[in-house]
Write an enzyme that holds these catalytic residues in place. Structure first.
Site, PDB file in Angstrom:
ATOM      1  N   HIS A  21       0.837  -1.204   0.000  1.00 50.62           N
ATOM      2  CA  HIS A  21       0.000   0.000   0.000  1.00 50.62           C
ATOM      3  C   HIS A  21       0.874   1.258   0.000  1.00 50.62           C
ATOM      4  CE1 HIS A  21      -3.687   2.303   1.023  1.00 50.62           C
ATOM      5  NE2 HIS A  21      -2.838   3.080   1.671  1.00 50.62           N
ATOM      6  N   GLU A  22       1.840   1.284   0.902  1.00 50.35           N
ATOM      7  CA  GLU A  22       2.725   2.448   0.991  1.00 50.35           C
ATOM      8  C   GLU A  22       3.599   2.580  -0.259  1.00 50.35           C
ATOM      9  OE1 GLU A  22       2.442   4.738   3.204  1.00 50.35           O
ATOM     10  OE2 GLU A  22       0.934   3.621   4.326  1.00 50.35           O
ATOM     11  N   HIS A  33       1.737   4.602  -2.793  1.00 43.55           N
ATOM     12  CA  HIS A  33       1.857   6.043  -2.545  1.00 43.55           C
ATOM     13  C   HIS A  33       3.233   6.550  -2.979  1.00 43.55           C
ATOM     14  CE1 HIS A  33      -1.968   6.305  -0.611  1.00 43.55           C
ATOM     15  NE2 HIS A  33      -1.636   5.594   0.444  1.00 43.55           N
TER      16      HIS A  33
END
Length: 354
Positions: free
Chosen positions: A19-20, A23
């Site tokens: 997920h990170e 980003h």
């Protein structure tokens, strides 16, 4: 058991790190300054400065973070997140959920790539004495397209959607000879039948067949399975809001880890255990993608919501909500989410004790 607990924790850690990473990659692509990108949490085991970004590997493999300039406060740096345009912010905020969804797709495809065939929601026959077969009812060769308005994406949806209806009266949509046929208020009752092996079972007396899988079928099955996971999130939320399900029906991290341990221990082989845990990992990945996009404070969806609110405010009033007030709202949302997490942990522990 310890092996499965470690595997479950690693699944959580990898999915949060993915997920990170979403980003991070989106921020870099949009020219946003990333001060630090970390894999894991806690004390740093390894650090390396490369350009403007500090890359680190941390002690606990339970996630990671992407610290962007101007993410939590205003910044004079032109490369700060707070100084980017609408589309750049939207891409960055949505990228984490997108990466989780892609991770879910990859896991599902890896699970089903070796499959020789898939069961189809196509009726191949009926048990002896089944009253559902008739000219006005179901027929051999019918493909069940929808049940009570919910689309059948994969074969397993049939049992799921049948189980959600407690009335015994269904609205079915079937595809027959290339045409869609509506069966409104179609009564179906579970009865005791004898299968082809002579064993008795309780069911509706409908048989379904399998079809050899091409590469295209595997891609389609992967996509349909992921979309089905998205629908499961929606159905779960609907049940919570309607009162059909309550807090006791929710599971937090402890409950999910317990489920992974259980499916791992119940598997007959190590390969089956790995596949079962991977399937749950895919489900969690898609769940994380959907839940993160809900318009709630502290979630990516909450940030996207404020992005649209600020865009409308600029059009109407030529002003935006001050960043500090938006941060206050996200902080309050974070506190509420943490409180819910604590409640779920205690609920999970209570279930384990019982």
């Amino acid at each position: 058991m310890i092996v499965y607990i470690i595997a479950a924790l690693l699944v959580f850690g990898v999915l949060i790190a993915v997920h990170e990473l979403g980003h991070f990659l989106a921020a870099k692509a949009c020219g946003v300054r990333v001060n630090e990108f970390a894999i894991g949490m806690g004390p740093a085991l390894w650090k390396k400065q490369k350009g403007e970004t500090l890359y680190s590997l941390r002690a606990f493999p339970v996630g990671g973070f992407c610290a962007m300039e101007g993410e939590e406060e205003e910044s004079d740096d032109p490369a700060a997140l707070s100084n980017q345009g609408f589309w750049q912010k939207l891409i960055i905020f949505a990228a984490g959920a997108a990466m989780n969804f892609v991770a879910g797709l990859v896991i599902i495809f890896c699970l089903y790539a070796p499959a020789q065939g898939f069961y189809q929601p196509v009726i191949s026959g009926f048990a002896e004495g089944c009253p559902l077969e008739s000219a006005e009812g179901l027929q051999t060769g019918d493909r069940i397209v929808a049940i009570d308005g919910e689309r059948v994406y994969v074969y397993s949806d049939i049992n799921l959607l049948f189980s959600l209806n407690k009335t015994g009266v269904f609205d079915l949509t079937v595809e027959r000879d290339g045409q869609k046929v509506q069966l409104k208020d179609f009564a179906m009752e579970r009865q005791t039948y004898t299968d082809q092996s002579g064993n008795e079972y309780s069911g509706y007396g409908i048989y379904f067949g399998a079809k050899a899988a091409t590469f295209g079928d595997k891609l389609a099955y992967t996509w349909n399975n992921a979309v089905d996971f998205v629908r499961m999130v929606r159905l779960s939320l609907q049940m919570l809001l309607s009162g059909q399900a309550g807090l006791r029906d929710l599971s937090g991290p402890v409950g999910i880890v317990s489920t992974m341990v259980q499916v791992g221990e119940q598997a007959e082989t190590t390969r089956a255990a790995v596949e079962n845990i991977a399937y749950i990992a895919a489900l969690i990945a898609v769940n994380l993608a959907v839940m993160n996009l809900l318009p709630l404070p502290a979630l990516d969806g909450g940030r996207i919501f404020f992005l649209f609110v600020n865009a409308v405010a600029m059009l109407l009033f030529k002003k935006q909500i001050p960043a500090k007030y938006e941060n206050y709202i996200h902080f309050a949302g974070l506190i509420l989410l943490l409180a819910l997490m604590v409640v779920l942990v205690f609920s999970d522990v209570g279930k384990l004790i019982k």
